[in-house]
Design a protein around this motif. Structure first.
Motif, PDB file in Angstrom:
ATOM      1  N   UNK A  25       0.803  -1.211   0.000  1.00 48.16           N
ATOM      2  CA  UNK A  25       0.000   0.000   0.000  1.00 48.16           C
ATOM      3  C   UNK A  25       0.841   1.267   0.000  1.00 48.16           C
ATOM      4  N   UNK A  26       0.166   2.410  -0.075  1.00 52.48           N
ATOM      5  CA  UNK A  26       0.845   3.695  -0.205  1.00 52.48           C
ATOM      6  C   UNK A  26       1.439   4.192   1.107  1.00 52.48           C
ATOM      7  N   UNK A  27       0.991   3.652   2.246  1.00 51.25           N
ATOM      8  CA  UNK A  27       1.463   4.180   3.523  1.00 51.25           C
ATOM      9  C   UNK A  27       2.859   3.696   3.884  1.00 51.25           C
ATOM     10  N   UNK A  28       3.328   2.605   3.255  1.00 52.98           N
ATOM     11  CA  UNK A  28       4.673   2.106   3.530  1.00 52.98           C
ATOM     12  C   UNK A  28       5.701   3.012   2.865  1.00 52.98           C
ATOM     13  N   UNK A  29       6.871   3.121   3.493  1.00 54.40           N
ATOM     14  CA  UNK A  29       7.984   3.854   2.890  1.00 54.40           C
ATOM     15  C   UNK A  29       8.729   2.882   1.973  1.00 54.40           C
ATOM     16  N   UNK A  30       8.688   3.157   0.673  1.00 56.35           N
ATOM     17  CA  UNK A  30       9.265   2.254  -0.321  1.00 56.35           C
ATOM     18  C   UNK A  30      10.640   2.750  -0.734  1.00 56.35           C
ATOM     19  N   UNK A  31      11.638   1.876  -0.617  1.00 58.22           N
ATOM     20  CA  UNK A  31      13.033   2.253  -0.835  1.00 58.22           C
ATOM     21  C   UNK A  31      13.625   1.437  -1.975  1.00 58.22           C
ATOM     22  N   UNK A  42      19.900  -5.245   3.234  1.00 58.50           N
ATOM     23  CA  UNK A  42      19.082  -4.280   3.981  1.00 58.50           C
ATOM     24  C   UNK A  42      18.237  -4.984   5.042  1.00 58.50           C
ATOM     25  N   UNK A  43      17.705  -6.166   4.715  1.00 55.85           N
ATOM     26  CA  UNK A  43      16.911  -6.922   5.690  1.00 55.85           C
ATOM     27  C   UNK A  43      17.818  -7.536   6.746  1.00 55.85           C
ATOM     28  N   UNK A  44      18.929  -8.109   6.339  1.00 55.44           N
ATOM     29  CA  UNK A  44      19.858  -8.735   7.281  1.00 55.44           C
ATOM     30  C   UNK A  44      20.355  -7.723   8.317  1.00 55.44           C
ATOM     31  N   UNK A  45      20.654  -6.510   7.877  1.00 53.06           N
ATOM     32  CA  UNK A  45      21.225  -5.502   8.767  1.00 53.06           C
ATOM     33  C   UNK A  45      20.182  -4.601   9.412  1.00 53.06           C
ATOM     34  N   UNK A  46      18.905  -4.875   9.160  1.00 54.67           N
ATOM     35  CA  UNK A  46      17.856  -4.086   9.789  1.00 54.67           C
ATOM     36  C   UNK A  46      17.660  -2.700   9.202  1.00 54.67           C
ATOM     37  N   UNK A  47      18.152  -2.492   7.978  1.00 61.31           N
ATOM     38  CA  UNK A  47      17.987  -1.187   7.333  1.00 61.31           C
ATOM     39  C   UNK A  47      16.612  -1.033   6.699  1.00 61.31           C
ATOM     40  N   UNK A  48      15.897  -2.132   6.530  1.00 62.91           N
ATOM     41  CA  UNK A  48      14.519  -2.129   6.031  1.00 62.91           C
ATOM     42  C   UNK A  48      13.747  -3.198   6.776  1.00 62.91           C
ATOM     43  N   UNK A  49      12.455  -2.946   6.984  1.00 67.82           N
ATOM     44  CA  UNK A  49      11.630  -3.937   7.670  1.00 67.82           C
ATOM     45  C   UNK A  49      11.391  -5.160   6.788  1.00 67.82           C
ATOM     46  N   UNK A  50      11.126  -4.896   5.508  1.00 66.06           N
ATOM     47  CA  UNK A  50      10.825  -5.971   4.568  1.00 66.06           C
ATOM     48  C   UNK A  50      11.538  -5.698   3.247  1.00 66.06           C
ATOM     49  N   UNK A  51      11.686  -6.749   2.460  1.00 65.54           N
ATOM     50  CA  UNK A  51      12.082  -6.626   1.053  1.00 65.54           C
ATOM     51  C   UNK A  51      11.085  -7.440   0.235  1.00 65.54           C
ATOM     52  N   UNK A 190       8.304 -12.042  -0.107  1.00 59.99           N
ATOM     53  CA  UNK A 190       8.445 -10.983   0.892  1.00 59.99           C
ATOM     54  C   UNK A 190       9.391 -11.489   1.975  1.00 59.99           C
ATOM     55  N   UNK A 191      10.431 -10.720   2.269  1.00 58.98           N
ATOM     56  CA  UNK A 191      11.463 -11.118   3.220  1.00 58.98           C
ATOM     57  C   UNK A 191      11.434 -10.222   4.455  1.00 58.98           C
ATOM     58  N   UNK A 192      11.817 -10.791   5.582  1.00 60.97           N
ATOM     59  CA  UNK A 192      12.013 -10.013   6.801  1.00 60.97           C
ATOM     60  C   UNK A 192      13.158 -10.640   7.598  1.00 60.97           C
ATOM     61  N   UNK A 193      13.596  -9.961   8.652  1.00 58.59           N
ATOM     62  CA  UNK A 193      14.619 -10.498   9.544  1.00 58.59           C
ATOM     63  C   UNK A 193      13.930 -11.355  10.606  1.00 58.59           C
ATOM     64  N   UNK A 194      14.372 -12.601  10.735  1.00 60.63           N
ATOM     65  CA  UNK A 194      13.710 -13.537  11.646  1.00 60.63           C
ATOM     66  C   UNK A 194      13.819 -13.097  13.109  1.00 60.63           C
ATOM     67  N   UNK A 195      14.733 -12.209  13.422  1.00 61.90           N
ATOM     68  CA  UNK A 195      14.902 -11.746  14.798  1.00 61.90           C
ATOM     69  C   UNK A 195      14.061 -10.513  15.128  1.00 61.90           C
ATOM     70  N   UNK A 196      13.357  -9.993  14.139  1.00 61.16           N
ATOM     71  CA  UNK A 196      12.525  -8.815  14.375  1.00 61.16           C
ATOM     72  C   UNK A 196      11.207  -9.227  15.005  1.00 61.16           C
ATOM     73  N   UNK A 197      10.475  -8.259  15.508  1.00 64.09           N
ATOM     74  CA  UNK A 197       9.154  -8.537  16.076  1.00 64.09           C
ATOM     75  C   UNK A 197       8.041  -8.147  15.107  1.00 64.09           C
TER      76      UNK A 197
END
Length: 306
Positions: A25-31, A42-51, A190-197
């Motif tokens: 959606x439009x509310x996410x910050x897309x990088x 970016x996901x591994x280092x926590x620079x983005x929530x998702x890829x 869709x990817x995320x960091x497994x250590x995130x909440x």
């Protein structure tokens, strides 16, 4: 999805950008990022929530850059996991600078075509009819092809990209829907960091329409597991695959990529689900536990809802 950051394979107006907008959606910050590696990093280092990255196309097969990063033989992305999937119907267009061609199919003066390598294989019928012998230039994305053509003033060139890219770069659409198959679809992971909440994301565009369906219908779930078998053990791959069968797991996809450690040794990437299609986290972990006894390495790379 407020305050959510999502990285995608750029530049802006790529099919990955379109998939990110549709899913988050439009509310996410897309990088935008310049490479598959940058998205994983970016996901591994926590620079983005998702890829969100392309994994395979229904016409042209697997995206090997994504498979290589998922295989990850050197454990550079050990915290990256798959948590969702998005299917994007891909319609390709032939694009050119405004006013360069007087009419549609006035292609005689086209000197060069630009697009991403995946797009060539998805449009071979059209290219064979109108552009036999014309130089083809691979670029990093279909949107980049549109950007190059929009800025090229000294040659009559054209790009294969989306209408989304045409509008973004101010290009003429000479021909629409030039893909070989009308149901041409790309699957994005869709990817995320497994250590995130972070919570498991759900498609933004479908949320209202499917809320009641989610509440009443069991969700089909898939799991991705990677493993590498011992080279000196006869039947090692068969033994590993039998573990999935013995646990009632249906293999929906299997790919292999070079291990980068030893010649002719491969990392196998297996997508699987239970026979009834329903998820069972305990079963996934049991399969993984048994795989550890017959493989050199194995890893759970994520479970998601289809």
């Amino acid at each position: 999805m407020q305050h959510t950051t999502v990285t995608f394979l750029g530049p802006a107006a790529s099919f990955s950008h379109q998939a990110a907008v549709e899913f988050f959606g439009e509310s996410a910050e897309l990088l935008p990022c310049v490479s598959f590696t940058d998205a994983f990093t970016a996901v591994q280092q926590g620079e983005a929530d998702y890829a969100i990255i392309p994994c395979e196309n229904s016409t042209n097969g697997s995206v090997v850059q994504t498979l290589d990063l998922l295989a990850d033989p050197n454990n550079l992305y050990e915290d990256v996991e798959v948590c969702g999937v998005h299917y994007l119907t891909v319609h390709h267009c032939l694009l050119a600078r405004k006013g360069v061609f007087s009419s549609q199919r006035d292609y005689g003066s086209v000197a060069k075509l630009y697009t991403h390598p995946q797009a060539w294989g998805q449009c071979e019928g059209f290219l064979g009819r109108y552009f036999r012998g014309i130089e083809r230039q691979d670029v990093s994305s279909t949107s980049k092809a549109g950007e190059i053509v929009s800025k090229t003033k000294t040659e009559h060139s054209a790009a294969i990209a989306s209408r989304f890219a045409a509008e973004f770069h101010g290009l003429d659409v000479l021909e629409e829907n030039i893909e070989d198959k009308t149901d041409n679809t790309t699957r994005f992971l869709v990817l995320r960091n497994r250590n995130s909440d972070l919570t498991t994301p759900r498609p933004f565009g479908d949320l209202d329409d499917r809320r009641e369906q989610w509440a009443s219908t069991p969700t089909a779930r898939k799991t991705l597991i990677s493993f590498m078998v011992r080279q000196d053990s006869p039947g090692a791959l068969a033994e590993a695959l039998l573990i999935f069968k013995s646990h009632g797991m249906n293999l929906t996809s299997i790919n292999s990529r070079p291990s980068q450690n030893n010649n002719w040794q491969y990392v196998f990437l297996v997508e699987c689900q239970t026979a009834n299609g329903l998820g069972d986290q305990g079963m996934d972990m049991e399969v993984l536990s048994h795989l550890q006894g017959v493989t050199e390495t194995c890893r759970h790379l994520g479970t998601w809802s289809e």
